[in-house]
Design an enzyme around this catalytic site. Sequence first.
Site, PDB file in Angstrom:
ATOM      1  N   CYS A 119      48.995  45.668  36.206  1.00 29.23           N
ATOM      2  CA  CYS A 119      48.558  44.405  36.828  1.00 29.23           C
ATOM      3  C   CYS A 119      49.474  44.121  38.013  1.00 29.23           C
ATOM      4  O   CYS A 119      49.879  45.043  38.721  1.00 29.23           O
ATOM      5  CB  CYS A 119      48.552  43.271  35.805  1.00 29.23           C
ATOM      6  SG  CYS A 119      50.179  42.926  35.080  1.00 29.23           S
ATOM      7  N   GLN A 120      49.833  42.869  38.224  1.00 27.10           N
ATOM      8  CA  GLN A 120      50.711  42.530  39.348  1.00 27.10           C
ATOM      9  C   GLN A 120      52.185  42.616  38.953  1.00 27.10           C
ATOM     10  O   GLN A 120      52.985  43.250  39.625  1.00 27.10           O
ATOM     11  CB  GLN A 120      50.387  41.128  39.864  1.00 27.10           C
ATOM     12  CG  GLN A 120      51.129  40.725  41.127  1.00 27.10           C
ATOM     13  CD  GLN A 120      50.731  41.560  42.340  1.00 27.10           C
ATOM     14  OE1 GLN A 120      49.623  42.095  42.402  1.00 27.10           O
ATOM     15  NE2 GLN A 120      51.627  41.689  43.308  1.00 27.10           N
TER      16      GLN A 120
END
Length: 214
Positions: free
Chosen positions: A84-85
């Site tokens: 993800c981030q």
Amino acid sequence: MRRIIYIGLLMLLLTGCNSKTYKTISATEAKNMMNENTIILDVRTPAEYEINHIKDAINIPLDEIDETVASQLKDKKQTILVYCQSGNRSKQASQKLVDLGYTSIYNFGGITNWNYETTSPKKDSTKVLLQQIISSIKIVYLEEVIEGGSNSLFEVVCDGKTCIYGDNKTLPLTEKMIPTGTIKLGSDGAIQSNDLLINGYNCSVSSNETIHCD
């Protein structure tokens, strides 16, 4: 006493057999595992994915990982590398996938810790667009400076709406092609200034016309 130990070991074994979990690995380990048989799964939003993502990654946002995900991830035994981030959503997504019956899930955290190549369609298209702008400016430069017999610096000033050069002349560019910043060409036609804002990216253009956008 032996009976108590036996029961405890049996419960431990049963718990271990029934437990479902994913494996946490480093970005480097994930990089080494990536091949045509692995799925790279980006669980961020489509907007985040569009800005920047790992090459060949598919995008299924965290909140869309449910029973219907099987239509996209058909083989529950296939190796899936999840990111993800920053690493929080990838943990949640990995556990969701495990709970749905996927057996080879690897969470390698966030793209912020990824030190390898990424792909950004929007950024790439912005670079192409900027190259087209430079080509248009060079055409005008040839007409105005070279054919006109001038050796002076050629300067184009853009404000995001129009691009002005020479004696308040407007550069013929379409609306989407107008950056913000100043582009200068020397007498040899080489780019001399390189700070431009276009499509939300800060871009620089080197003297050999290599384009870099952040």
